[in-house]
Write a protein that holds these residues in place. Structure first.
Motif, PDB file in Angstrom:
ATOM      1  N   PHE A 152     -13.771   1.373 -14.297  1.00  0.00           N
ATOM      2  CA  PHE A 152     -13.011   1.922 -13.176  1.00  0.00           C
ATOM      3  C   PHE A 152     -11.764   2.645 -13.669  1.00  0.00           C
ATOM      4  O   PHE A 152     -11.514   3.807 -13.313  1.00  0.00           O
ATOM      5  CB  PHE A 152     -12.626   0.810 -12.193  1.00  0.00           C
ATOM      6  CG  PHE A 152     -11.827   1.314 -11.023  1.00  0.00           C
ATOM      7  CD1 PHE A 152     -12.458   1.815  -9.902  1.00  0.00           C
ATOM      8  CD2 PHE A 152     -10.430   1.299 -11.058  1.00  0.00           C
ATOM      9  CE1 PHE A 152     -11.714   2.308  -8.826  1.00  0.00           C
ATOM     10  CE2 PHE A 152      -9.684   1.786  -9.993  1.00  0.00           C
ATOM     11  CZ  PHE A 152     -10.323   2.291  -8.870  1.00  0.00           C
ATOM     12  N   ARG A 156     -11.436   6.851 -14.371  1.00  0.00           N
ATOM     13  CA  ARG A 156     -10.426   7.467 -13.495  1.00  0.00           C
ATOM     14  C   ARG A 156      -9.358   8.164 -14.329  1.00  0.00           C
ATOM     15  O   ARG A 156      -8.892   9.255 -13.975  1.00  0.00           O
ATOM     16  CB  ARG A 156      -9.802   6.391 -12.599  1.00  0.00           C
ATOM     17  CG  ARG A 156      -8.962   6.937 -11.440  1.00  0.00           C
ATOM     18  CD  ARG A 156      -8.466   5.793 -10.576  1.00  0.00           C
ATOM     19  NE  ARG A 156      -7.658   6.222  -9.455  1.00  0.00           N
ATOM     20  CZ  ARG A 156      -8.105   6.432  -8.219  1.00  0.00           C
ATOM     21  NH1 ARG A 156      -9.393   6.259  -7.954  1.00  0.00           N
ATOM     22  NH2 ARG A 156      -7.281   6.813  -7.252  1.00  0.00           N
ATOM     23  N   SER A 372     -14.397   1.029  -1.413  1.00  0.00           N
ATOM     24  CA  SER A 372     -13.539   1.785  -2.331  1.00  0.00           C
ATOM     25  C   SER A 372     -12.126   1.860  -1.764  1.00  0.00           C
ATOM     26  O   SER A 372     -11.874   1.523  -0.600  1.00  0.00           O
ATOM     27  CB  SER A 372     -14.097   3.189  -2.543  1.00  0.00           C
ATOM     28  OG  SER A 372     -14.205   3.877  -1.304  1.00  0.00           O
ATOM     29  N   VAL A 531      -7.757  -3.006  -5.778  1.00  0.00           N
ATOM     30  CA  VAL A 531      -9.090  -2.461  -6.038  1.00  0.00           C
ATOM     31  C   VAL A 531     -10.163  -3.481  -5.680  1.00  0.00           C
ATOM     32  O   VAL A 531     -11.140  -3.180  -4.977  1.00  0.00           O
ATOM     33  CB  VAL A 531      -9.242  -2.030  -7.513  1.00  0.00           C
ATOM     34  CG1 VAL A 531     -10.632  -1.432  -7.744  1.00  0.00           C
ATOM     35  CG2 VAL A 531      -8.176  -1.025  -7.897  1.00  0.00           C
TER      36      VAL A 531
END
Length: 728
Positions: A152, A156, A372, A531
């Motif tokens: 993640f 990103r 998300s 998250v």
């Protein structure tokens, strides 16, 4: 497990805990303290094993602030209440002497100095900004061993700097398999071996592979009377649960599969209705198979034609509760030049049996649909427009390669050509786990800026410009993992103990802070908790639920109509996409590059139950087992050994076109005469991994750097070696 070995800090913590438990503040003797410490409360925390990619669910038992023992989570489908030797040995990782404890900066060959986090972030961000200004984001890559938190944050971060090239360890292991699979059936299907009547394994070794659940499933199948046949150049450990071991010439599984298809079609043992309903290009495929008779296959595989016919008949007569297990790396993953067509044939033969979506056949696992972050509060970085720098998915380069895995070998090749300017490697060790480590190291040295995150001094860490240390898997909480299978689920790694080395930071914090120095903090204006909470929202679960239970299995969704996620939405016996890019639309015979003769062996490799790639070898407990039982030895066949004057236990010299090294030999009838088998995991090249360094050799040392053209993978077993006895 760790006896009574305590640091001064741990001693003081334990003393305070014992005093509090006894309700006293007075001084007491060491004997009193020891009694109190031994009687202290045990805290049990859910976690996930950090030894291999199976990430089995564990309960970490913590006493006096220190790991005491681990047990398997019964609800976790990989562990099912059990842990392997690697899992138990991993408990030593937090306390290991070879940990990286501070941010490190490279000043020269084997010369690193500790620096502050501020200096690390300042220098890395300044250099990265300069490279972006000069070259743009195209010659840059993020490479990881994919895990939820790292993936993640790492991907990103790559997006925030405009980098399109994110790659994973999967490109080392099974890119060839994935590239083929996507154009036959789509995502990988799994074999329902416990409900089958007949299962054929090609080089797959459940007994020494990934998870306790695989071994349990194989044991259950054996006890239920499933006929299990293992085709492998080596009689691997899973053969003890098989009805038969069929030795095969290395790299020729494709020939056997072509002949099996020939028989199934010629004798009409295939599922005609299934093929007509779900298949595409069958007539073209059928015509191509006419030439591949069992007699022909015998000449290339060294398996008698009668045996190939028997296997084909058993598969056809037991369909649809018969299957060929899909394999992982084995011969169809990333080992031979013919890997893509080997897997295309494996998937196609299962299609001929009509076993997809059937009990006892091949089924697709059910995944978890996650939520998300709210983009209005947490803006996503723009989708990168830069061209990938590894050629994955690009016409004229590796158009059929799986873009989510990318191609680490191709990045390495381009680094050697001075075309790669920045690489961020995260908890992955390509220098050691790819072929030809000298080539790999030279290429990575040419990268202008190489940033590496890890917990120990791997071979890749030792060629990085900056090394940023993480806490071990027992000292941090990660994003939860989704579990795919018949029943989907979610599972969480919780922090079990305090961080031991105060200058280590989790990857989520490292990337968030580095982004701030880059001026990109708006893309990381959230916490790990934010998250995880957002991802769990659709499941009506909370992080506290997982912190308490560790693993939560969900209801299996209702069965869906059978569908294939290929470009045509059909099972593709012939692939238009393969043809468009200059490859055969249907699988065809292609011989492996490496072929043994009277003087040479094809060097093959595989796992042992106590080892997982290069991470486990530095565990003192498993390494002591390996030393005690001489598990590092190279296996050669008894007949060949006799001709060479080699006896069991002799020291031999193994020589390939790029390397010559010495190792002890195991003489056995359990390996094909044309093969020499070396276990993976040994042969550390990093002297800063003091436990592992100097023990055994690694098969990758002998294999030239070469890239399989379709999947963009290394070809790990495309090499022959000479073996001769030497003096002690």
């Amino acid at each position: 497990m760790f006896e009574k070995s305590f640091s001064r800090r741990t001693f003081l913590k334990a003393t305070a805990a014992a005093a509090a438990a006894g309700g006293v503040a007075d001084a007491f003797s060491f004997g009193d303290w020891l009694k109190k410490a031994e009687a202290a409360e045990v805290k049990v925390v859910p976690s996930l094993c950090g030894s291999c990619s199976a990430e089995c669910g564990m309960w970490i038992h913590v006493k006096n602030g220190r790991v005491w023992k681990a047990t398997g989570q019964k609800d976790h489908p990989s562990s099912r209440g059990k842990l392997c030797a690697r899992g138990h040995a991993a408990l030593s990782v937090p306390y290991h002497k070879d940990r990286i404890t501070h941010p490190m900066k490279r000043l020269g060959e084997n010369h690193y100095i500790p620096i502050t986090w501020d200096q690390a972030y300042s220098e890395i961000s300044a250099k990265l900004k300069d490279l972006l200004d000069k070259y743009g984001p195209e010659p840059m890559a993020y490479i990881e061993n994919p895990r939820p938190t790292a993936s993640f944050y790492g991907k990103r971060f790559a997006e925030t700097i405009g980098c399109s090239t994110t790659t994973t360890h999967h490109s080392i292991c099974f890119n060839s398999r994935t590239a083929a699979n996507n154009h036959v059936i789509g995502p990988l299907a799994t074999a329902d071996i416990t409900n089958a009547k007949y299962v054929l394994f090609l080089g797959r070794n459940y007994a020494e592979g990934l998870s306790p659940s695989n071994t349990a499933a194989l044991t259950t199948a054996h006890e239920k009377g499933v006929k299990i046949v293992i085709v492998d150049p080596r009689q691997n450990a899973a053969c003890i649960l098989a009805n038969e071991w069929v030795p095969i010439r290395p790299g020729t599984d494709l020939g056997m599969l072509l002949a099996i298809a020939h028989i199934l079609i010629k004798e009409e043992l295939y599922d005609k209705q299934f093929v007509e309903l779900y298949g595409l290009g069958f007539d073209e495929f059928k015509k191509a198979m006419e030439q591949y008779t069992p007699e022909w296959a015998q000449t290339v595989t060294d398996i008698p034609a009668a045996k190939i016919k028997e296997i084909a008949h058993d598969l056809g007569n037991n369909r649809p509760t018969a299957c060929i297990e899909q394999g992982y790396k084995a011969p169809n993953g990333a080992n031979y030049i013919n890997g893509p067509d080997t897997f295309r044939m494996l998937a196609i033969v299962n299609g001929l049996l009509g076993n997809y979506g059937k009990k006892g056949g091949m089924n697709w696992p059910n995944g978890v649909k996650l939520g998300s972050l709210d983009k209005s509060k947490h803006p996503s970085p723009p989708k990168p427009k830069a061209k990938r720098c590894d050629g994955a998915g690009i016409k004229g380069e590796h158009p059929l390669a799986h873009v989510s895995a990318g191609s680490i070998p191709e990045i390495t090749k381009r680094a050697m050509e001075n075309k790669i300017k920045f690489v961020f490697t995260n908890r992955i060790n390509p220098i050691r786990t790819c072929t030809d480590p000298e080539y790999m190291a030279k290429a990575f040295h040419k990268i202008d800026l190489h940033l590496h995150c890890d917990i120990q001094w791997s071979e890749t860490a030792r060629v990085a410009d900056y090394v940023l240390p993480e806490p071990s898997f027992l000292e941090r909480e990660d994003l939860f993992s989704g579990i795919s299978g018949g029943r989907p689920g979610v599972t969480l790694r919780c922090q079990a103990i305090d961080v031991i080395h105060s200058e280590t930071k989790p990857i989520s914090q490292i990337i968030t802070e580095l982004s701030r120095y880059m001026g990109l903090e708006k893309y990381f204006n959230f916490t790990l908790e934010d998250v995880g909470t957002a991802m769990l929202n659709p499941l009506k679960l909370t992080l506290d639920d997982l912190r308490q239970k560790g693993t939560i299995m969900l209801q299996a969704p209702a069965p869906k109509p059978l569908a294939f996620a290929t470009p045509s939405k059909k099972l593709q016996f012939a692939s238009k996409e393969f043809a468009e890019h200059g490859y055969s639309a249907v699988p065809v015979w292609q011989a492996p590059l490496a072929k043994a003769n009277k003087e040479t062996f094809v060097l093959i490799s595989g796992k042992q139950a106590i080892m997982s790639h290069m991470f486990s070898v530095n565990h003192p407990y498993v390494l002591n087992i390996a030393k005690k039982y001489a598990l590092e030895r190279i296996w050669i066949n008894t007949v060949r050994a006799k001709k060479l004057g080699i006896k069991d236990g002799d020291l031999v010299e193994v020589t390939s076109p790029i390397a010559s090294k010495k190792v002890r030999v195991k003489v056995t009838e359990r390996v094909h005469p044309e093969a020499a088998w070396l276990p993976l995991g040994y042969g550390s090249l990093s002297p800063w991994l003091k436990t592992a360094y100097g023990f055994g050799v690694n098969p990758n040392d002998f294999v030239p750097f070469q890239i399989e053209p379709i999947g963009g993978a290394c070809m790990f077993m495309e090499v022959t070696v000479k073996i001769k006895k030497v003096g002690d």
